[in-house]
Each structure stands twice: as C-alpha cells, then as structure tokens.
Design a protein around this motif. Structure first.
Motif, PDB file in Angstrom:
ATOM      1  N   PHE A 456       0.853  -1.181   0.000  1.00 48.04           N
ATOM      2  CA  PHE A 456       0.000   0.000   0.000  1.00 48.04           C
ATOM      3  C   PHE A 456       0.894   1.238   0.000  1.00 48.04           C
ATOM      4  CE2 PHE A 456       0.597  -1.743   4.192  1.00 48.04           C
ATOM      5  CZ  PHE A 456       0.837  -0.681   5.037  1.00 48.04           C
ATOM      6  N   VAL A 457       0.312   2.405  -0.160  1.00 48.42           N
ATOM      7  CA  VAL A 457       1.118   3.623  -0.302  1.00 48.42           C
ATOM      8  C   VAL A 457       0.627   4.714   0.653  1.00 48.42           C
ATOM      9  CG1 VAL A 457       1.786   3.221  -2.705  1.00 48.42           C
ATOM     10  CG2 VAL A 457      -0.375   4.397  -2.208  1.00 48.42           C
ATOM     11  N   ASP A 458       1.540   5.606   0.996  1.00 50.50           N
ATOM     12  CA  ASP A 458       1.188   6.743   1.841  1.00 50.50           C
ATOM     13  C   ASP A 458       2.326   7.753   1.804  1.00 50.50           C
ATOM     14  OD1 ASP A 458      -0.203   8.384   3.545  1.00 50.50           O
ATOM     15  OD2 ASP A 458      -0.220   7.002   5.247  1.00 50.50           O
ATOM     16  N   SER A 459       2.025   8.988   2.210  1.00 53.09           N
ATOM     17  CA  SER A 459       3.070  10.004   2.385  1.00 53.09           C
ATOM     18  C   SER A 459       3.789   9.798   3.705  1.00 53.09           C
ATOM     19  CB  SER A 459       2.444  11.408   2.377  1.00 53.09           C
ATOM     20  OG  SER A 459       2.336  11.908   1.073  1.00 53.09           O
ATOM     21  N   MET A 460       3.066   9.276   4.673  1.00 57.33           N
ATOM     22  CA  MET A 460       3.610   9.146   6.022  1.00 57.33           C
ATOM     23  C   MET A 460       4.222   7.770   6.225  1.00 57.33           C
ATOM     24  SD  MET A 460       0.541  11.007   8.148  1.00 57.33           S
ATOM     25  CE  MET A 460       1.433  10.909   9.703  1.00 57.33           C
ATOM     26  N   LYS A 519      10.849  21.409  -5.634  1.00 52.69           N
ATOM     27  CA  LYS A 519      11.673  20.843  -4.564  1.00 52.69           C
ATOM     28  C   LYS A 519      11.646  21.709  -3.306  1.00 52.69           C
ATOM     29  CE  LYS A 519      14.745  18.257  -7.631  1.00 52.69           C
ATOM     30  NZ  LYS A 519      16.145  18.021  -8.080  1.00 52.69           N
ATOM     31  N   PHE A 520      10.459  22.147  -2.966  1.00 46.49           N
ATOM     32  CA  PHE A 520      10.267  22.921  -1.739  1.00 46.49           C
ATOM     33  C   PHE A 520      10.369  21.970  -0.549  1.00 46.49           C
ATOM     34  CE2 PHE A 520       7.752  24.672   1.691  1.00 46.49           C
ATOM     35  CZ  PHE A 520       8.097  26.022   1.700  1.00 46.49           C
ATOM     36  N   PRO A 521      11.162  22.291   0.476  1.00 40.48           N
ATOM     37  CA  PRO A 521      11.324  21.377   1.614  1.00 40.48           C
ATOM     38  C   PRO A 521      10.096  21.367   2.530  1.00 40.48           C
ATOM     39  CG  PRO A 521      12.599  23.402   1.957  1.00 40.48           C
ATOM     40  CD  PRO A 521      12.037  23.479   0.571  1.00 40.48           C
ATOM     41  N   GLY A 522       9.211  20.409   2.319  1.00 41.81           N
ATOM     42  CA  GLY A 522       8.020  20.274   3.139  1.00 41.81           C
ATOM     43  C   GLY A 522       8.284  19.465   4.390  1.00 41.81           C
ATOM     44  N   SER A 523       7.239  19.186   5.133  1.00 40.56           N
ATOM     45  CA  SER A 523       7.398  18.509   6.424  1.00 40.56           C
ATOM     46  C   SER A 523       7.876  17.067   6.286  1.00 40.56           C
ATOM     47  CB  SER A 523       6.076  18.540   7.187  1.00 40.56           C
ATOM     48  OG  SER A 523       5.043  17.947   6.408  1.00 40.56           O
ATOM     49  N   LEU A 524       7.505  16.392   5.175  1.00 44.93           N
ATOM     50  CA  LEU A 524       7.876  14.984   5.001  1.00 44.93           C
ATOM     51  C   LEU A 524       8.794  14.756   3.805  1.00 44.93           C
ATOM     52  CD1 LEU A 524       4.429  13.241   5.677  1.00 44.93           C
ATOM     53  CD2 LEU A 524       6.280  13.680   7.298  1.00 44.93           C
ATOM     54  N   GLY A 525       9.172  15.827   3.118  1.00 44.81           N
ATOM     55  CA  GLY A 525      10.009  15.671   1.932  1.00 44.81           C
ATOM     56  C   GLY A 525       9.775  16.819   0.966  1.00 44.81           C
ATOM     57  N   ASN A 526      10.435  16.751  -0.177  1.00 48.29           N
ATOM     58  CA  ASN A 526      10.331  17.829  -1.154  1.00 48.29           C
ATOM     59  C   ASN A 526       8.968  17.858  -1.840  1.00 48.29           C
ATOM     60  OD1 ASN A 526      12.915  18.734  -0.682  1.00 48.29           O
ATOM     61  ND2 ASN A 526      13.835  17.490  -2.284  1.00 48.29           N
ATOM     62  N   LEU A 527       8.499  19.073  -2.119  1.00 53.04           N
ATOM     63  CA  LEU A 527       7.211  19.291  -2.772  1.00 53.04           C
ATOM     64  C   LEU A 527       7.446  20.077  -4.057  1.00 53.04           C
ATOM     65  CD1 LEU A 527       5.220  20.507   0.372  1.00 53.04           C
ATOM     66  CD2 LEU A 527       5.324  18.174  -0.522  1.00 53.04           C
ATOM     67  N   SER A 528       6.789  19.650  -5.137  1.00 49.53           N
ATOM     68  CA  SER A 528       6.898  20.349  -6.422  1.00 49.53           C
ATOM     69  C   SER A 528       5.529  20.449  -7.064  1.00 49.53           C
ATOM     70  CB  SER A 528       7.860  19.610  -7.360  1.00 49.53           C
ATOM     71  OG  SER A 528       9.165  19.577  -6.826  1.00 49.53           O
ATOM     72  N   ILE A 535       0.250  20.034  -6.091  1.00 49.77           N
ATOM     73  CA  ILE A 535       1.528  19.931  -5.380  1.00 49.77           C
ATOM     74  C   ILE A 535       1.803  18.452  -5.148  1.00 49.77           C
ATOM     75  CG2 ILE A 535       2.760  20.485  -3.252  1.00 49.77           C
ATOM     76  CD1 ILE A 535       1.067  23.059  -3.098  1.00 49.77           C
ATOM     77  N   GLU A 536       2.819  17.960  -5.844  1.00 48.85           N
ATOM     78  CA  GLU A 536       3.149  16.539  -5.763  1.00 48.85           C
ATOM     79  C   GLU A 536       3.813  16.243  -4.421  1.00 48.85           C
ATOM     80  OE1 GLU A 536       2.588  14.067  -7.765  1.00 48.85           O
ATOM     81  OE2 GLU A 536       2.076  14.930  -9.724  1.00 48.85           O
ATOM     82  N   ARG A 537       3.166  15.365  -3.664  1.00 46.48           N
ATOM     83  CA  ARG A 537       3.674  14.995  -2.358  1.00 46.48           C
ATOM     84  C   ARG A 537       4.498  13.711  -2.469  1.00 46.48           C
ATOM     85  NH1 ARG A 537       2.037  17.916   1.438  1.00 46.48           N
ATOM     86  NH2 ARG A 537       2.845  16.434   2.966  1.00 46.48           N
ATOM     87  N   PRO A 538       5.454  13.493  -1.571  1.00 45.14           N
ATOM     88  CA  PRO A 538       6.203  12.230  -1.590  1.00 45.14           C
ATOM     89  C   PRO A 538       5.274  11.066  -1.269  1.00 45.14           C
ATOM     90  CG  PRO A 538       6.684  13.489   0.406  1.00 45.14           C
ATOM     91  CD  PRO A 538       5.890  14.389  -0.482  1.00 45.14           C
ATOM     92  N   VAL A 539       5.355  10.016  -2.058  1.00 45.79           N
ATOM     93  CA  VAL A 539       4.519   8.829  -1.846  1.00 45.79           C
ATOM     94  C   VAL A 539       5.440   7.619  -1.781  1.00 45.79           C
ATOM     95  CG1 VAL A 539       2.584   7.451  -2.669  1.00 45.79           C
ATOM     96  CG2 VAL A 539       2.662   9.905  -3.160  1.00 45.79           C
ATOM     97  N   THR A 540       5.298   6.821  -0.737  1.00 46.54           N
ATOM     98  CA  THR A 540       6.162   5.662  -0.511  1.00 46.54           C
ATOM     99  C   THR A 540       5.336   4.388  -0.500  1.00 46.54           C
ATOM    100  OG1 THR A 540       7.661   7.010   0.833  1.00 46.54           O
ATOM    101  CG2 THR A 540       7.840   4.623   1.073  1.00 46.54           C
ATOM    102  N   ALA A 541       5.856   3.348  -1.142  1.00 41.70           N
ATOM    103  CA  ALA A 541       5.216   2.030  -1.100  1.00 41.70           C
ATOM    104  C   ALA A 541       5.577   1.362   0.226  1.00 41.70           C
ATOM    105  CB  ALA A 541       5.679   1.177  -2.267  1.00 41.70           C
ATOM    106  N   LEU A 542       4.569   0.822   0.902  1.00 39.58           N
ATOM    107  CA  LEU A 542       4.751   0.233   2.229  1.00 39.58           C
ATOM    108  C   LEU A 542       4.330  -1.229   2.233  1.00 39.58           C
ATOM    109  CD1 LEU A 542       3.161   3.182   4.237  1.00 39.58           C
ATOM    110  CD2 LEU A 542       5.615   2.760   3.909  1.00 39.58           C
TER     111      LEU A 542
END
Length: 556
Positions: A456-460, A519-528, A535-542
């Motif tokens: 599954f995926v999430d930003s957190m 590549k704006f430094p957001g709370s959980l990673g870079n935002l573009s 605004i593309e948020r970092p998404v990680t496969a978990l």
C-alpha cells in the motif's frame, strides 16, 4: 474519485490570529460481476480505458449564435411587454425577452442590444451579461465598465444592485494585506474535528505559534455548506483583504471555495481530495495526497518494481471505491497491464464469502460444469477422508486466480474481512494492493494470512515522521502525533509564508511563484508543482514485516 478524525483547537491558538466568524459526480451504483479469464467490458458503469470523471469548471460560456432574426424577435417582445393589455401578459413577454438576452445571444448581439435604444429595458440586462463574459475572460477593466453602465442605466434596480456588488468585489480585490492569509474550513457541525485539526497545522505553517511571526490568519467557518463557503471567501477578500486562501477540506465545499476565489483572482490552495479541482481556474492549487498520486505510485511499484502484469479489482460501490477503481484501471492499461477480474460490493457488506466466490469464479458453477463433474468424481473415488469443508459441494471447484494482485480501495477493516474469505476460498500466491487507508497500527493483525503480502502507499512513513521537525514540534505542543490532515495544512501554510517572505506581495506574484514551486522542503520531503497545479507529495510504497509497517524493499 477514496479517508478520515477528532480534536478541538485551544483558545490560545485562536487568540493568536485574526479570526472572522461567519456563519466526481459519482457514477451510478451498479452491481457488476466479471468472471476471470476474460477482459471485462465494464465495471460499475466503467468501460476499459475510460478516464475518471472530472469536475466541470463553473465558468460562463457564450452560446452559439441563434437565428438571424432573433434581434427582431426581441424588439417585438419589448413592444408587447409595453403594449399588452394586462400586467400578467406584460410580465410574461418581459421575462421571455430577458431569458433570450441572458442565455441565447452571442457577444456581438449583446453589444447590439446594449447600444440600441429600441431594446429599452433589455439594454441593462445586455450590459450585465457583457460584464459577466468579461469576468469570465479575466478582463476586469471591461467588466467594471459594463457593470458601471448598468448602475447608470437602471439606477436603483435589482440589476444595478447586483452590478454594484460585483464592482465592490472588484475594487476590494485590489486591496491586499500581503501577510494576511484566509482559510475556509468546517469548524462547526459533524466535520468540525477535521477542520480544527487542519487549522492547527495551518497556524503552525504560518508561524503563528512563534512570537513576532508577522502573519495573520483570517478564519471562516464553511459549516460544511457550499453557500456559506462562498460567502466566506467574499468576506475574506472584501473585509480582510487576504493575499491567499487555504481550503477547503470537504468535497462538497471545495469547488465553491475554488470557484469563488478564482472569480475574485485570489490564489487558493485546496486541501480536498476531490478530483479535477484545479480545473476550476488558473488560480486554484491543491496540496493533498490525491487518488491519482496514490494510484500512480502503487501501479508503478507493482508493475515496474515487482514485475506484475495482471490484476483483479474488488471495490466498494461508493464514490471513493469508484474513483480509485477508475484511475487504477486506466493506469494499468496505460502501462500495458491487464484487468482480468472485477467485482463490486455494497458498502454495507459484512460477509464477503459470495463476493470473493464471484471474483475467483467458484460462484458460477454452471459455467464450469464439466470441470465440476470431473473434480467431484475424483474426490469421491479417491478413497481419502476429507474435511467437512472439502466435502462441501461449494468447494469442489478451485479458484481461478489469473492475476498477480488484487486491488482493494477500501478501509483496513474491510480488507481484513476480505482477506479472511480469500484464505477460506484457497486463494494463494497473490498480493493485496491498497491505499493509505491501510496505514494503521493494526493492519498486520487484520490482514491475517496475507500480512506478508500487502502493498500500500502513503506520504507518512515511520522514517520520515521520525526525521520531521514539524512532527516532533507538533508532538511537543499537543502530546500526540499529527495526521496527514495537519501535515498537509502545515505545508500549505509554510509554502505561503516563505513565498510571501521572499517578496510575493501581490496575488498575481503569488500565483506565479506557486506555479514555479520546485523541490520545496516540506514537512515529510520535497514538494513540487505539476502542470495541473497539483503539489506533488512524496509517496512511498509500504508493506508489513514482523508485524510492523515498513517501506517496501524491492529485490531486483
């Protein structure tokens, strides 16, 4: 187009800001069944390759030119409206004429009506309509000219009052307090806990918890109502002169906030997941982990990193399930994959036995009659003792699993019930794919036998939360970790705060700077920002390992 909370904001934080108090169309549900082994033709109203539904932009359109003698007809109606024997008839002719002006004339014809005295009372309506068209074109100078003409031509009328209101809005739009940000959130009613959490994050993003930040936050309560949300935007612009607006969280109020903000030329950062929201207008941006972001990351991981090609979909017949299924289907096909089995279910479903049997083809015994007879004969003649379950005629046919994974866009609870039925029906060797709804503490327990087969995926993620300064600061202030709602609101506030501090002192400059975010430094990673102003948020496969949620490690 698929998540959701409870907390109350302290009086201290509200006192630190300027507070102003105010009071996809979903597809038609359809129970759809597709047997495995064949490419399904439709899913809950979907067709293969059909793009997800989009929100229609609330813009004005100029109709095609009507018949050539329409202006002559209008003059006739004007005369009849004056000469008809009764007031009722006069009013009837008048309303017919106004309807034609407001809905059936092109711009050139409206100009003719506005300029010619023979059209009498219709001239004011033509001027008003030309003002609306100019607003739609973002030509505020022409719009103001037309609306001023209305107030001069029919002073004191309802039409003139409406025109004057728009003029006041246009004038107020020029007055901007560069360090005042507005927000429209549901701060009363059943969605108030969610709104209060977002407000916490936004305040921290603007630095309002730090003495001397210099920023102010003007707050409006949408009450979960689109009309209240629109009025809130107007007051933020006219009375508080905000440079930008953050909001809204709810899918039913987000289009209203976006459309009104865009109409007034105010940049807005939406926090809602509602699909197609940025299509409302060029000043609308969004900072939210959307269905599209999640599905693209999930399918990319499954197909590129894991080598999967064939998929089944098991989805709830609600807006969330339908939207995610739409996007998943399109993304798989775009990457050359296949959807081999699809099954929907009611949101009230609690027994997934028949749902799973339909998905894997064991429910349709008549379609596999020869195979059923052969396997039944083999079982009866084997001489082996079989369990009660194995002796049940329902379990004679083996499941058809011509797919590598099953996508389930639903809660962790629903996934747990489904996984139990998959195990019961001897479904083995497939992965279960899900959304950020699965990122919960009890996900491993709910998954049962499939706990080692979840993606599954999430930003957190545990890693980026431990590294996040905001997450640690939020914990120290509120003695609990923030959810994605607070994190996204914080990032929206932080982006506005830093862009304004860097010199974006007008709404136009802020729109331009937001459109260049990289590549704006957001709370959980870079935002573009992408081409759709998302605004593309970092998404990680978990996945799950030893009962814990961890980032998926791809073994090439």
């Amino acid at each position: 187009m698929k998540p959701y909370f409870s907390l109350l904001l302290t009086a201290g934080l509200l006192a630190s800001c300027t507070t102003v108090a105010t009071k996809r169309a979903p597809m038609k549900p359809a129970a759809t069944t597709a047997t495995t082994g064949k490419k399904p033709k439709a899913v809950g109203g979907l067709t293969t390759g059909k793009p997800p539904e989009q929100i229609e932009s609330e813009t004005l359109s100029v109709p095609a030119a009507p018949s050539a003698d329409v202006l002559g007809q209008l003059k006739s109606l004007v005369n009849q409206a004056v000469q008809a024997p009764s007031k009722a008839d006069q009013e009837s002719y008048r309303l017919k004429a106004i309807d034609i002006v407001e809905n059936k004339l092109n711009e050139d014809q409206l100009e003719d009506v506005a300029d010619e005295s023979d059209f009498g009372f219709l001239r004011g309506h033509a001027m008003f309509r030309l003002g609306e068209i100019s607003l739609d074109k973002k030509d505020t100078s022409d719009a103001k000219m037309y609306f001023n003409s209305v107030t001069e031509f029919v002073p004191g009328s309802d039409l003139a009052l409406r025109a004057q209101e728009i003029i006041l809005q246009l004038d107020s739009a020029k007055n901007v307090k560069s360090q005042t940000v507005g927000v429209v959130l549901p701060l009363s009613g059943r969605n108030a806990p969610v709104g209060q959490r977002a407000l916490r994050g936004l305040e921290m993003g603007l630095g309002l918890h730090i003495p001397g930040s210099g920023f102010q936050l003007a707050v409006m309560d949408s009450e979960g109502n689109p009309d209240s949300a629109r009025r809130g935007v107007e007051r933020l612009v006219k009375e508080d002169n905000v440079i930008a607006i953050v909001g809204s969280l709810l899918s039913k109020t987000a289009p209203a906030v976006a459309a009104k903000s865009d109409e007034l030329g105010v940049p807005t950062i939406a926090l809602s997941q509602r699909s197609g929201l940025t299509e409302v207008g060029p000043t609308v941006f969004r900072n939210s982990l959307t269905s599209g972001m999640q599905v693209r990351a999930l399918v990319r991981t499954a197909m590129e990193d894991m080598g999967m090609k064939k998929f089944a979909v098991l989805y709830p017949n609600d807006p969330y399930g339908i939207e995610f299924t739409n996007i998943f289907w399109d993304e798989v096909l775009a990457r050359g994959g296949e959807i081999t089995a699809v099954q929907t279910y009611s949101v009230k479903e609690t027994d997934f036995r028949l749902v799973v049997q339909r998905l894997v083809g064991t429910y349709f015994g008549e379609a596999r009659q020869d195979e059923f007879n052969l396997r039944l004969k083999e079982l009866q003649s084997s001489g082996k003792k079989h369990s009660v379950r194995q002796s049940n005629l329902e379990n004679v046919l083996p499941p058809i699993t011509d797919f590598d994974a099953i996508f389930i866009p639903d809660s962790a609870r629903a996934m747990g019930q489904i996984s139990a039925m998959l195990s019961y029906n001897d479904v083995r060797g497939v992965k279960l794919l899900g959304t950020n709804l699965w990122n919960t503490k009890d996900i491993a327990k709910r998954a049962g036998n499939f706990s080692q087969n979840l993606i599954f995926v999430d930003s957190m993620t545990p890693a980026n939360q431990d590294r996040s300064r905001f997450v640690n600061e939020y914990r120290s202030l509120y003695n609990e970790p923030p959810s994605l709602i607070e994190i996204q609101a914080y990032d929206a506030g932080l982006i506005l705060r830093q862009l304004i501090a860097a010199g974006a002192s007008s709404r136009e400059e802020l729109v331009q700077k937001l459109g260049q975010l990289n590549k704006f430094p957001g709370s959980l990673g870079n935002l573009s920002i992408n081409a759709e102003r998302e605004i593309e948020r970092p998404v990680t496969a978990l996945t799950i390992e030893k009962g814990e949620v961890i980032p998926l490690k791809v073994r090439k």
